[in-house]
Design a protein around this motif. Sequence first.
Motif, PDB file in Angstrom:
ATOM      1  N   PHE A  51      16.448  14.471 -29.878  1.00 16.80           N
ATOM      2  CA  PHE A  51      16.697  13.777 -30.826  1.00 16.80           C
ATOM      3  C   PHE A  51      17.987  13.753 -31.260  1.00 16.80           C
ATOM      4  CE2 PHE A  51      15.684  11.269 -34.460  1.00 16.80           C
ATOM      5  CZ  PHE A  51      15.792  10.263 -34.131  1.00 16.80           C
ATOM      6  N   ALA A  52      18.228  13.032 -32.130  1.00 22.42           N
ATOM      7  CA  ALA A  52      19.208  13.397 -32.924  1.00 22.42           C
ATOM      8  C   ALA A  52      20.137  11.856 -33.628  1.00 22.42           C
ATOM      9  CB  ALA A  52      20.728  13.403 -32.470  1.00 22.42           C
ATOM     10  N   CYS A  53      19.282  12.236 -35.043  1.00 22.30           N
ATOM     11  CA  CYS A  53      20.161  11.318 -36.188  1.00 22.30           C
ATOM     12  C   CYS A  53      20.945  11.595 -37.309  1.00 22.30           C
ATOM     13  CB  CYS A  53      18.274  10.686 -36.153  1.00 22.30           C
ATOM     14  SG  CYS A  53      18.156  11.652 -37.551  1.00 22.30           S
ATOM     15  N   ASP A  54      21.851  10.725 -37.702  1.00 16.83           N
ATOM     16  CA  ASP A  54      22.803  10.550 -38.906  1.00 16.83           C
ATOM     17  C   ASP A  54      22.898   9.544 -38.794  1.00 16.83           C
ATOM     18  OD1 ASP A  54      25.454  12.459 -39.739  1.00 16.83           O
ATOM     19  OD2 ASP A  54      26.083  10.147 -39.099  1.00 16.83           O
ATOM     20  N   ILE A  79      20.184   8.851 -31.773  1.00 14.23           N
ATOM     21  CA  ILE A  79      19.783   9.361 -30.553  1.00 14.23           C
ATOM     22  C   ILE A  79      18.989   9.113 -29.541  1.00 14.23           C
ATOM     23  CG2 ILE A  79      21.306  10.367 -28.978  1.00 14.23           C
ATOM     24  CD1 ILE A  79      23.537  10.225 -30.773  1.00 14.23           C
ATOM     25  N   LYS A  80      18.203   8.920 -28.950  1.00 12.34           N
ATOM     26  CA  LYS A  80      16.949   9.099 -27.843  1.00 12.34           C
ATOM     27  C   LYS A  80      17.423   9.750 -26.460  1.00 12.34           C
ATOM     28  CE  LYS A  80      14.235   5.958 -31.012  1.00 12.34           C
ATOM     29  NZ  LYS A  80      14.236   5.196 -30.815  1.00 12.34           N
ATOM     30  N   LEU A  81      17.704  10.594 -25.690  1.00 10.49           N
ATOM     31  CA  LEU A  81      17.236  10.825 -25.092  1.00 10.49           C
ATOM     32  C   LEU A  81      16.089  11.430 -23.710  1.00 10.49           C
ATOM     33  CD1 LEU A  81      19.483  14.312 -24.896  1.00 10.49           C
ATOM     34  CD2 LEU A  81      20.490  12.128 -24.968  1.00 10.49           C
ATOM     35  N   ASN A  82      16.308  10.746 -22.662  1.00 18.47           N
ATOM     36  CA  ASN A  82      15.216  11.271 -22.167  1.00 18.47           C
ATOM     37  C   ASN A  82      14.555  12.488 -21.374  1.00 18.47           C
ATOM     38  OD1 ASN A  82      13.179  10.737 -20.422  1.00 18.47           O
ATOM     39  ND2 ASN A  82      13.394   8.355 -20.086  1.00 18.47           N
ATOM     40  N   TYR A  83      13.735  13.346 -20.919  1.00 15.77           N
ATOM     41  CA  TYR A  83      14.037  14.325 -19.925  1.00 15.77           C
ATOM     42  C   TYR A  83      13.082  14.026 -18.752  1.00 15.77           C
ATOM     43  CZ  TYR A  83       8.904  15.179 -20.827  1.00 15.77           C
ATOM     44  OH  TYR A  83       7.310  15.210 -20.680  1.00 15.77           O
ATOM     45  N   THR A 174      35.960   6.976 -35.943  1.00 19.12           N
ATOM     46  CA  THR A 174      35.426   7.421 -34.885  1.00 19.12           C
ATOM     47  C   THR A 174      34.169   8.639 -35.484  1.00 19.12           C
ATOM     48  OG1 THR A 174      37.215   9.536 -33.730  1.00 19.12           O
ATOM     49  CG2 THR A 174      37.446   7.005 -32.923  1.00 19.12           C
ATOM     50  N   GLU A 175      33.337   8.268 -34.633  1.00 20.60           N
ATOM     51  CA  GLU A 175      31.977   9.293 -35.073  1.00 20.60           C
ATOM     52  C   GLU A 175      32.428  10.046 -33.730  1.00 20.60           C
ATOM     53  OE1 GLU A 175      29.584   7.101 -38.635  1.00 20.60           O
ATOM     54  OE2 GLU A 175      29.438   6.722 -36.497  1.00 20.60           O
ATOM     55  N   ASN A 176      31.553  11.167 -33.354  1.00 20.99           N
ATOM     56  CA  ASN A 176      30.740  11.683 -32.386  1.00 20.99           C
ATOM     57  C   ASN A 176      29.259  12.433 -32.301  1.00 20.99           C
ATOM     58  OD1 ASN A 176      31.310  13.954 -33.438  1.00 20.99           O
ATOM     59  ND2 ASN A 176      33.355  13.673 -32.197  1.00 20.99           N
ATOM     60  N   SER A 177      28.707  12.725 -31.513  1.00 18.16           N
ATOM     61  CA  SER A 177      27.142  12.994 -31.533  1.00 18.16           C
ATOM     62  C   SER A 177      27.282  15.018 -30.904  1.00 18.16           C
ATOM     63  CB  SER A 177      26.418  12.536 -30.664  1.00 18.16           C
ATOM     64  OG  SER A 177      26.643  12.667 -29.724  1.00 18.16           O
ATOM     65  N   PRO A 178      26.379  15.934 -31.170  1.00 18.71           N
ATOM     66  CA  PRO A 178      26.422  15.996 -30.004  1.00 18.71           C
ATOM     67  C   PRO A 178      27.274  15.846 -28.628  1.00 18.71           C
ATOM     68  CG  PRO A 178      24.333  17.238 -31.379  1.00 18.71           C
ATOM     69  CD  PRO A 178      25.496  15.023 -31.756  1.00 18.71           C
ATOM     70  N   PRO A 179      26.483  17.070 -27.577  1.00 16.87           N
ATOM     71  CA  PRO A 179      27.114  16.833 -26.483  1.00 16.87           C
ATOM     72  C   PRO A 179      26.195  16.422 -25.446  1.00 16.87           C
ATOM     73  CG  PRO A 179      28.652  18.581 -26.742  1.00 16.87           C
ATOM     74  CD  PRO A 179      28.362  17.983 -27.740  1.00 16.87           C
ATOM     75  N   VAL A 180      25.898  15.656 -24.335  1.00 13.20           N
ATOM     76  CA  VAL A 180      24.546  15.600 -23.582  1.00 13.20           C
ATOM     77  C   VAL A 180      24.569  16.149 -22.479  1.00 13.20           C
ATOM     78  CG1 VAL A 180      23.380  13.911 -23.328  1.00 13.20           C
ATOM     79  CG2 VAL A 180      23.768  13.082 -25.544  1.00 13.20           C
ATOM     80  N   ARG A 181      23.459  16.857 -22.089  1.00 15.53           N
ATOM     81  CA  ARG A 181      23.623  17.575 -20.661  1.00 15.53           C
ATOM     82  C   ARG A 181      22.912  16.495 -19.664  1.00 15.53           C
ATOM     83  NH1 ARG A 181      21.539  23.039 -20.391  1.00 15.53           N
ATOM     84  NH2 ARG A 181      20.524  22.682 -20.090  1.00 15.53           N
ATOM     85  N   CYS A 182      22.794  16.340 -18.806  1.00 13.49           N
ATOM     86  CA  CYS A 182      22.496  15.422 -17.679  1.00 13.49           C
ATOM     87  C   CYS A 182      22.164  16.284 -16.308  1.00 13.49           C
ATOM     88  CB  CYS A 182      22.279  13.876 -17.353  1.00 13.49           C
ATOM     89  SG  CYS A 182      22.452  12.713 -19.170  1.00 13.49           S
ATOM     90  N   ASP A 183      20.657  16.613 -16.262  1.00 17.33           N
ATOM     91  CA  ASP A 183      20.795  16.988 -15.006  1.00 17.33           C
ATOM     92  C   ASP A 183      19.833  16.706 -14.062  1.00 17.33           C
ATOM     93  OD1 ASP A 183      18.388  19.195 -14.674  1.00 17.33           O
ATOM     94  OD2 ASP A 183      19.082  18.850 -16.853  1.00 17.33           O
ATOM     95  N   ASN A 184      20.276  17.466 -12.739  1.00 15.01           N
ATOM     96  CA  ASN A 184      18.964  17.388 -11.667  1.00 15.01           C
ATOM     97  C   ASN A 184      18.722  18.434 -10.830  1.00 15.01           C
ATOM     98  OD1 ASN A 184      17.368  15.320 -10.527  1.00 15.01           O
ATOM     99  ND2 ASN A 184      18.586  14.869  -8.439  1.00 15.01           N
ATOM    100  N   LYS A 185      18.294  19.175 -11.179  1.00 14.65           N
ATOM    101  CA  LYS A 185      17.793  20.721 -11.149  1.00 14.65           C
ATOM    102  C   LYS A 185      16.872  21.656 -11.289  1.00 14.65           C
ATOM    103  CE  LYS A 185      23.149  22.541 -11.406  1.00 14.65           C
ATOM    104  NZ  LYS A 185      23.581  23.488 -11.951  1.00 14.65           N
ATOM    105  N   ALA A 191      16.138  14.098 -13.093  1.00 11.90           N
ATOM    106  CA  ALA A 191      17.240  14.273 -13.593  1.00 11.90           C
ATOM    107  C   ALA A 191      15.808  13.658 -14.779  1.00 11.90           C
ATOM    108  CB  ALA A 191      18.705  13.408 -12.941  1.00 11.90           C
ATOM    109  N   GLY A 192      17.130  14.125 -15.888  1.00 11.67           N
ATOM    110  CA  GLY A 192      16.939  14.027 -17.568  1.00 11.67           C
ATOM    111  C   GLY A 192      17.881  14.757 -17.795  1.00 11.67           C
ATOM    112  N   CYS A 193      17.868  14.486 -20.114  1.00  5.95           N
ATOM    113  CA  CYS A 193      18.904  14.272 -19.979  1.00  5.95           C
ATOM    114  C   CYS A 193      18.982  15.357 -21.393  1.00  5.95           C
ATOM    115  CB  CYS A 193      19.580  13.585 -20.851  1.00  5.95           C
ATOM    116  SG  CYS A 193      19.946  12.502 -19.507  1.00  5.95           S
ATOM    117  N   VAL A 194      19.450  16.283 -22.466  1.00  4.38           N
ATOM    118  CA  VAL A 194      18.736  17.047 -23.052  1.00  4.38           C
ATOM    119  C   VAL A 194      20.576  17.387 -24.121  1.00  4.38           C
ATOM    120  CG1 VAL A 194      17.088  17.789 -22.193  1.00  4.38           C
ATOM    121  CG2 VAL A 194      19.189  19.335 -22.103  1.00  4.38           C
ATOM    122  N   PHE A 195      19.854  17.726 -25.119  1.00  2.00           N
ATOM    123  CA  PHE A 195      21.429  18.295 -26.235  1.00  2.00           C
ATOM    124  C   PHE A 195      20.945  19.928 -25.811  1.00  2.00           C
ATOM    125  CE2 PHE A 195      20.120  14.593 -29.006  1.00  2.00           C
ATOM    126  CZ  PHE A 195      21.461  14.017 -28.197  1.00  2.00           C
TER     127      PHE A 195
END
Length: 325
Positions: A51-54, A79-83, A174-185, A191-195
């Motif tokens: 999760f990230a907010c700004d 920003i709400k990711l889903n693990y 422009t604005e940006n967020s921390p990079p998001v990593r999605c994987d299926n490992k 698969a899921g995603c995290v910061f």
Amino acid sequence: MLKFRFGRALTAAAIATASLLAGPATAAQAAAGPTPSPCVAPGSNQFNRTFACDKVLRTLPITIGQTRGSLKFITSHDIKLNYLGTTYTDDITVEFLSYDGNASIAGLTITVGATCSGTCTSRVQPSLVNIPAVVGTRAVGQAIFTDSTTTENTSAINFSFTPTEPGTVARPFTENSPPVRCDNKISAQGAGCVFPSFVPTFTLSLSDPKVAEVAQHVADAQQLLPGHPGRRGDGTPLRRETNETTNRQSRAIACPPSTPRPAGKSCDEYPMASTKQGAKYGGPFSARMVDATQNSTAGNAAYLKGTYTKNRILDNDEFWVSVIA
């Protein structure tokens, strides 16, 4: 630019509010509607693994011929990711507060765009397109991201805010967020995603009867071992080792099978064999006989394994180990 304060964790209350380990919502959660953001005041920003907010107060200079103006407004992101999945969202709000100047902005609109990289695709809801720049207007919508990676993809997430009005000079920003990593490992999880830039924490409690002896061992080991491995503040984070052969070798060095186990006890090692600070790597370690059931519990899905999976801690990812009262 969206500048999150890396390492600034959300409070326990904020974690509960934002549902930070964001899996699919239950029917009751969906019926209750969106939860309040922990980023309330302009200038606030927080993030953790999913999760990230700004919230940012902005001033947009405007030029029309010889006339000038200044538009103040707020942009906010949740920003709400889903693990447990590779579709995630950013709840975006644009709120116009005030305007000062003699340039007419009667036809001025702002359009929000969102992009990501690699195997990620994005789209923005229509409510964020051509937002009238009228004081008092508050536009709310989502940017929706989907990553199709079958292995691993780390994506840059960028947002654009483009003013549009014939004859008006107002620069996009422009604005940006921390990079998001999605994987299926992670086997059997999907698969899921995290910061990945947020370093998560595995927590044990001395007052938890299910793992108390293990917690005491970890606390003692962190205090006595050189460098205080895994302890936040005066130590260095541990790093995940996912190679099972290496893990078994570390376990066998720290807790040799030939070492007698008293009845009801098993050998606990710290740093854990599933880290790159495990005994096979040659660094300092501690081994202690603890209650066998507690030792097994500390490694299961409700404790260490759950921390690994919910935070998608992959090989070489860092994490802290915290022992609380």
